[in-house]
Design an enzyme around this catalytic site. Structure first.
Site, PDB file in Angstrom:
ATOM      1  N   CYS A  95      -0.468   4.132   2.132  1.00 46.67           N
ATOM      2  CA  CYS A  95      -0.260   3.927   3.573  1.00 46.67           C
ATOM      3  C   CYS A  95       1.202   4.152   3.958  1.00 46.67           C
ATOM      4  O   CYS A  95       1.489   4.788   4.968  1.00 46.67           O
ATOM      5  CB  CYS A  95      -0.607   2.497   3.994  1.00 46.67           C
ATOM      6  SG  CYS A  95      -2.127   1.829   3.363  1.00 46.67           S
ATOM      7  N   ASP A  96       2.117   3.611   3.182  1.00 43.84           N
ATOM      8  CA  ASP A  96       3.507   3.500   3.634  1.00 43.84           C
ATOM      9  C   ASP A  96       4.517   4.346   2.851  1.00 43.84           C
ATOM     10  O   ASP A  96       5.687   4.402   3.224  1.00 43.84           O
ATOM     11  CB  ASP A  96       3.947   2.027   3.568  1.00 43.84           C
ATOM     12  CG  ASP A  96       3.081   1.142   4.449  1.00 43.84           C
ATOM     13  OD1 ASP A  96       2.562   1.653   5.466  1.00 43.84           O
ATOM     14  OD2 ASP A  96       2.917  -0.042   4.129  1.00 43.84           O
ATOM     15  N   CYS A 143       0.837  -1.198   0.000  1.00 48.15           N
ATOM     16  CA  CYS A 143       0.000   0.000   0.000  1.00 48.15           C
ATOM     17  C   CYS A 143       0.877   1.255   0.000  1.00 48.15           C
ATOM     18  O   CYS A 143       1.394   1.659   1.046  1.00 48.15           O
ATOM     19  CB  CYS A 143      -0.913  -0.012   1.227  1.00 48.15           C
ATOM     20  SG  CYS A 143      -1.938   1.445   1.364  1.00 48.15           S
TER      21      CYS A 143
END
Ligand code: NAP
Length: 300
Positions: free
Chosen positions: A133-134, A130
């Site tokens: 997300c990261d 992701c």
């Protein structure tokens, strides 16, 4: 007999349980693995409103505590099928069967894995599924994205604004992604395409430091040093056990609109498992609320 059985204890399922319990309904959440779903793989969440920074597992635990304290029951069993029974439903697991008046399917998706050694071990340690997300953890670092679909190209564009250098690794030389994304990526000076190539190995401990690559056409092999590898090779829903009951789209997602109603009366779908464009924590939570309130209305 439960009022609502929710299948899946990710954000959508647990938010549905939260709303259903607050509406006074009896609720059982059935989950085949652990609580939280995909988000537990994210080391840090920074895009959930009013929560500036929390790990995926801390977030999932807090939601679980919140929902449990409201009296939702949890049972960690895989549901093999949902059957209709005397105007109600039966959720069938390997050992037990549970009766319910309505069902919310919140089965989520699983990011497709590359299927190579050490993939699970390095997830969250330089390997991510992701970019949204990261990606922020890889500011000014060297990253790579694997895949040739819209997700991979979108992820690579996103990362090109954060990372110093981004490699886009794809197993063919043509893309499944929209052409405009391919063109946009070609115009990014810090992006390099590695085509006709597959990832064969992951190196580094405890975190990823390099990957092994093999060119499918000339069989040439190379080692590519990296700080982060983002795998975007598609997503797989888990909806086959319910295919006889609700309509699925051509990719196996449950056909349900913004009202979370499926083709079957009394069965609702929430979160990543349904046909939708944006799969994020916030949209999963929104679906959970909508599906629970729709189920409450159905139970009137
Ligand atoms: P996808 O379209 O299924 O693409 C998956 C990509 O991964 C393909 O390029 C595929 O290669 C590659 N792949 C699959 N298995 C692989 C493996 N084992 N090793 C290496 N490569 C592998 O998946 P997606 O990109 O996640 O998109 C899913 C859906 O969401 C699509 O309908 C997409 O259009 C949609 N989406 C839309 C947007 C948007 O902006 N509108 C953004 C994201 C996603 P091959 O091409 O060779 O099969």
């Amino acid at each position: 007999m439960y009022d609502i059985i929710i299948i899946g204890a990710g954000t959508a399922g647990m938010t549905a349980a939260l709303y259903a319990r607050r509406a006074g309904k009896s609720v059982l959440v059935l989950e085949k693995e652990g609580i939280g779903g995909q988000i537990v793989f994210s080391p840090r969440i920074e895009n959930f409103p009013s929560v500036p920074n929390i790990s995926g597992s801390a977030y999932a635990n807090a939601l679980f505590e919140q929902v449990s304290s409201l009296g939702a029951e949890f049972d960690f069993r895989a549901v093999k099928s949902i059957q209709k029974k005397d105007g109600a439903f039966l959720a069938v697991t390997a050992k037990k069967e549970y009766e319910t008046k309505s069902v919310i399917l919140a089965t989520g998706v699983k990011h497709r894995r590359l299927g190579i050694d050490r993939e699970e071990e390095l997830a969250g340690e330089g390997l991510s599924y992701c970019a949204v997300c990261d990606g922020a953890f890889f500011r000014d670092k060297t990253t790579a994205v694997v895949g040739g679909g819209n997700t991979a190209l979108t992820d690579a564009l996103y990362l090109s604004e954060i990372s110093k250098k981004v490699f886009l690794i794809h197993r063919r030389d043509t893309f499944r992604a929209e052409q405009r994304l391919v063109e946009a990526l070609k115009n990014r000076p810090n992006v390099e395409f590695i085509l006709d190539s597959v990832v064969t190995a992951l190196y580094g401990a405890p975190s990823l430091t390099a990957i092994g690559l093999k060119n499918q056409k000339n069989e040439a092999e190379q080692t590519l040093p990296l700080d982060g590898l983002f795998v975007a090779v598609g997503q797989e829903p888990f909806n086959q056990p319910f295919a006889a009951l609700v309509d699925l789209d051509e990719n196996g997602f449950i056909r349900a609109g913004e009202n979370c109603r499926t083709s079957a009366l009394g069965i609702f779908a929430a979160g990543d498992c349904r046909t939708k464009e944006i799969r994020q924590l916030t949209t999963a939570a929104a679906d959970g609320a909508v599906a629970a309130l729709a189920a409450c209305k159905f139970l009137l």
